[in-house]
Write a protein that holds these residues in place. Structure first.
Motif, PDB file in Angstrom:
ATOM      1  N   LEU A  73      27.364  45.764 -45.480  1.00 56.42           N
ATOM      2  CA  LEU A  73      27.919  44.509 -44.971  1.00 56.42           C
ATOM      3  C   LEU A  73      28.928  43.939 -45.962  1.00 56.42           C
ATOM      4  O   LEU A  73      30.045  43.561 -45.599  1.00 56.42           O
ATOM      5  N   PHE A  74      28.544  43.917 -47.232  1.00 58.40           N
ATOM      6  CA  PHE A  74      29.436  43.373 -48.253  1.00 58.40           C
ATOM      7  C   PHE A  74      30.589  44.328 -48.560  1.00 58.40           C
ATOM      8  O   PHE A  74      31.694  43.881 -48.890  1.00 58.40           O
ATOM      9  N   ASP A  75      30.359  45.619 -48.417  1.00 59.20           N
ATOM     10  CA  ASP A  75      31.456  46.579 -48.560  1.00 59.20           C
ATOM     11  C   ASP A  75      32.510  46.337 -47.481  1.00 59.20           C
ATOM     12  O   ASP A  75      33.714  46.365 -47.750  1.00 59.20           O
ATOM     13  N   PHE A  76      32.056  46.099 -46.257  1.00 59.61           N
ATOM     14  CA  PHE A  76      32.967  45.799 -45.153  1.00 59.61           C
ATOM     15  C   PHE A  76      33.727  44.507 -45.434  1.00 59.61           C
ATOM     16  O   PHE A  76      34.960  44.445 -45.292  1.00 59.61           O
ATOM     17  N   LEU A  77      33.029  43.485 -45.871  1.00 57.95           N
ATOM     18  CA  LEU A  77      33.670  42.206 -46.170  1.00 57.95           C
ATOM     19  C   LEU A  77      34.721  42.379 -47.273  1.00 57.95           C
ATOM     20  O   LEU A  77      35.833  41.857 -47.166  1.00 57.95           O
ATOM     21  N   GLU A  78      34.401  43.129 -48.313  1.00 59.74           N
ATOM     22  CA  GLU A  78      35.377  43.382 -49.384  1.00 59.74           C
ATOM     23  C   GLU A  78      36.586  44.150 -48.852  1.00 59.74           C
ATOM     24  O   GLU A  78      37.724  43.871 -49.228  1.00 59.74           O
ATOM     25  N   PHE A  79      36.332  45.112 -47.983  1.00 61.57           N
ATOM     26  CA  PHE A  79      37.418  45.877 -47.381  1.00 61.57           C
ATOM     27  C   PHE A  79      38.370  44.940 -46.636  1.00 61.57           C
ATOM     28  O   PHE A  79      39.583  45.005 -46.794  1.00 61.57           O
ATOM     29  N   VAL A  80      37.798  44.065 -45.822  1.00 56.94           N
ATOM     30  CA  VAL A  80      38.607  43.112 -45.049  1.00 56.94           C
ATOM     31  C   VAL A  80      39.408  42.211 -45.999  1.00 56.94           C
ATOM     32  O   VAL A  80      40.605  41.983 -45.796  1.00 56.94           O
ATOM     33  N   CYS A  81      38.763  41.713 -47.039  1.00 56.17           N
ATOM     34  CA  CYS A  81      39.431  40.814 -47.991  1.00 56.17           C
ATOM     35  C   CYS A  81      40.632  41.459 -48.668  1.00 56.17           C
ATOM     36  O   CYS A  81      41.592  40.765 -49.021  1.00 56.17           O
ATOM     37  N   HIS A  82      40.590  42.762 -48.865  1.00 55.47           N
ATOM     38  CA  HIS A  82      41.629  43.436 -49.635  1.00 55.47           C
ATOM     39  C   HIS A  82      42.681  44.147 -48.789  1.00 55.47           C
ATOM     40  O   HIS A  82      43.461  44.947 -49.316  1.00 55.47           O
ATOM     41  N   GLN A  83      42.738  43.845 -47.507  1.00 59.64           N
ATOM     42  CA  GLN A  83      43.785  44.413 -46.670  1.00 59.64           C
ATOM     43  C   GLN A  83      45.111  43.725 -46.955  1.00 59.64           C
ATOM     44  O   GLN A  83      45.162  42.570 -47.373  1.00 59.64           O
ATOM     45  N   GLU A  84      46.206  44.436 -46.720  1.00 61.47           N
ATOM     46  CA  GLU A  84      47.536  43.868 -46.953  1.00 61.47           C
ATOM     47  C   GLU A  84      47.898  42.821 -45.908  1.00 61.47           C
ATOM     48  O   GLU A  84      48.723  41.959 -46.158  1.00 61.47           O
ATOM     49  N   ARG A  85      47.298  42.920 -44.721  1.00 65.81           N
ATOM     50  CA  ARG A  85      47.520  41.938 -43.665  1.00 65.81           C
ATOM     51  C   ARG A  85      46.202  41.760 -42.928  1.00 65.81           C
ATOM     52  O   ARG A  85      45.269  42.507 -43.142  1.00 65.81           O
ATOM     53  N   ALA A  86      46.158  40.774 -42.075  1.00 66.47           N
ATOM     54  CA  ALA A  86      44.967  40.510 -41.262  1.00 66.47           C
ATOM     55  C   ALA A  86      43.722  40.349 -42.131  1.00 66.47           C
ATOM     56  O   ALA A  86      42.684  40.934 -41.866  1.00 66.47           O
ATOM     57  N   ASN A  87      43.866  39.536 -43.194  1.00 66.63           N
ATOM     58  CA  ASN A  87      42.733  39.334 -44.086  1.00 66.63           C
ATOM     59  C   ASN A  87      42.456  37.845 -44.338  1.00 66.63           C
ATOM     60  O   ASN A  87      41.757  37.504 -45.278  1.00 66.63           O
ATOM     61  N   TRP A  88      43.010  36.969 -43.523  1.00 66.46           N
ATOM     62  CA  TRP A  88      42.752  35.540 -43.669  1.00 66.46           C
ATOM     63  C   TRP A  88      41.363  35.267 -43.119  1.00 66.46           C
ATOM     64  O   TRP A  88      41.083  35.517 -41.957  1.00 66.46           O
ATOM     65  N   ILE A  89      40.499  34.741 -43.974  1.00 66.57           N
ATOM     66  CA  ILE A  89      39.100  34.563 -43.592  1.00 66.57           C
ATOM     67  C   ILE A  89      38.773  33.087 -43.444  1.00 66.57           C
ATOM     68  O   ILE A  89      39.041  32.287 -44.341  1.00 66.57           O
ATOM     69  N   ASN A  90      38.198  32.759 -42.301  1.00 62.82           N
ATOM     70  CA  ASN A  90      37.716  31.413 -42.028  1.00 62.82           C
ATOM     71  C   ASN A  90      36.206  31.412 -42.180  1.00 62.82           C
ATOM     72  O   ASN A  90      35.528  32.292 -41.651  1.00 62.82           O
ATOM     73  N   HIS A  91      35.678  30.414 -42.874  1.00 64.66           N
ATOM     74  CA  HIS A  91      34.231  30.298 -43.057  1.00 64.66           C
ATOM     75  C   HIS A  91      33.692  29.308 -42.031  1.00 64.66           C
ATOM     76  O   HIS A  91      34.336  28.309 -41.730  1.00 64.66           O
ATOM     77  N   PHE A  92      32.497  29.594 -41.515  1.00 64.21           N
ATOM     78  CA  PHE A  92      31.875  28.672 -40.564  1.00 64.21           C
ATOM     79  C   PHE A  92      30.378  28.613 -40.831  1.00 64.21           C
ATOM     80  O   PHE A  92      29.779  29.577 -41.297  1.00 64.21           O
ATOM     81  N   ARG A  93      29.783  27.457 -40.540  1.00 64.04           N
ATOM     82  CA  ARG A  93      28.338  27.283 -40.679  1.00 64.04           C
ATOM     83  C   ARG A  93      27.615  27.439 -39.352  1.00 64.04           C
ATOM     84  O   ARG A  93      26.516  27.948 -39.289  1.00 64.04           O
ATOM     85  N   ASP A  94      28.260  26.982 -38.272  1.00 62.14           N
ATOM     86  CA  ASP A  94      27.571  26.922 -36.984  1.00 62.14           C
ATOM     87  C   ASP A  94      28.581  27.042 -35.853  1.00 62.14           C
ATOM     88  O   ASP A  94      29.789  27.154 -36.091  1.00 62.14           O
ATOM     89  N   PHE A  95      28.064  26.983 -34.620  1.00 56.91           N
ATOM     90  CA  PHE A  95      28.933  27.135 -33.460  1.00 56.91           C
ATOM     91  C   PHE A  95      30.063  26.107 -33.411  1.00 56.91           C
ATOM     92  O   PHE A  95      31.213  26.484 -33.194  1.00 56.91           O
ATOM     93  N   PRO A  96      29.792  24.801 -33.613  1.00 56.25           N
ATOM     94  CA  PRO A  96      30.915  23.856 -33.536  1.00 56.25           C
ATOM     95  C   PRO A  96      32.057  24.194 -34.502  1.00 56.25           C
ATOM     96  O   PRO A  96      33.226  24.064 -34.150  1.00 56.25           O
ATOM     97  N   GLU A  97      31.723  24.638 -35.714  1.00 58.66           N
ATOM     98  CA  GLU A  97      32.782  25.009 -36.659  1.00 58.66           C
ATOM     99  C   GLU A  97      33.524  26.254 -36.205  1.00 58.66           C
ATOM    100  O   GLU A  97      34.747  26.318 -36.304  1.00 58.66           O
TER     101      GLU A  97
END
Length: 177
Positions: free
Chosen positions: A147-171
């Motif tokens: 799971l964390f390997d996938f997350l790191e992979f996503v974070c280090h892409q040259e594009r399409a790596n903007w990550i939004n954090h959310f706590r719950d459905f409304p967010e």
């Protein structure tokens, strides 16, 4: 979400593990459809299916057919890709590693230059650095390392790596709408 030119209904592929996010996925589908989008999630009856294809291959085909892609990362890694219509997908960085269907969906969306939105559960994001330190120390892990390997992979892409954090459905809904 971005709206497309013309009157064509925009199709959004909703990508994540399904069993742990049933309520979130249902709520996002309903909210986005109220805004005029067509939302494809593999657990819903309106998901386009070719009965001649493996379920994973149907997912990849629908990523290709979608206009936009939404990735949600929670605390599960998901099943390894097990289809046959697409090649087994090792990573350049680790050619021996098989990847999950969710990871493969993300790769296809990136390769096809789809507009991508990424949502990561805030507690998973917050555990990221601690997880890396724990892993290096050889300690037992409560969540799958993949799971964390996938997350790191996503974070280090040259594009399409903007990550939004959310706590719950409304967010999550607020991020996408």
């Amino acid at each position: 979400m971005t709206s497309g030119a013309g009157s064509k209904t925009q199709r959004i592929f909703l990508s994540s593990t399904c069993l742990d996010l049933e309520d979130l996925r249902s709520g996002l589908k309903e909210s986005l459809e109220e805004m005029g989008y067509q939302v494809w999630g593999s657990e819903f009856p309106d998901f386009p299916v070719d009965s001649n294809l493996h379920s994973h291959d149907n997912c990849l085909r629908n990523v290709e057919r979608a206009d936009q892609y939404v990735l949600i990362i929670n605390d599960r890694y998901g099943a390894l890709y097990d289809g046959s219509a697409y090649p087994k997908r090792p990573l350049r960085e680790d050619p021996e590693r098989a990847i999950s269907i969710t990871w493969y969906e993300y790769l296809r969306a990136v390769e096809l230059r789809k507009p991508i939105r990424i949502l990561v559960r805030e507690r998973i994001w917050d555990q990221r650095r601690a997880f890396q330190a724990t892993r290096k120390a050889g300690a037992d892990l409560d969540l799958p390392a993949e799971l964390f390997d996938f997350l790191e992979f996503v974070c280090h892409q040259e594009r399409a790596n903007w990550i939004n954090h959310f706590r719950d459905f409304p967010e999550a809904k607020n991020i996408l709408t």
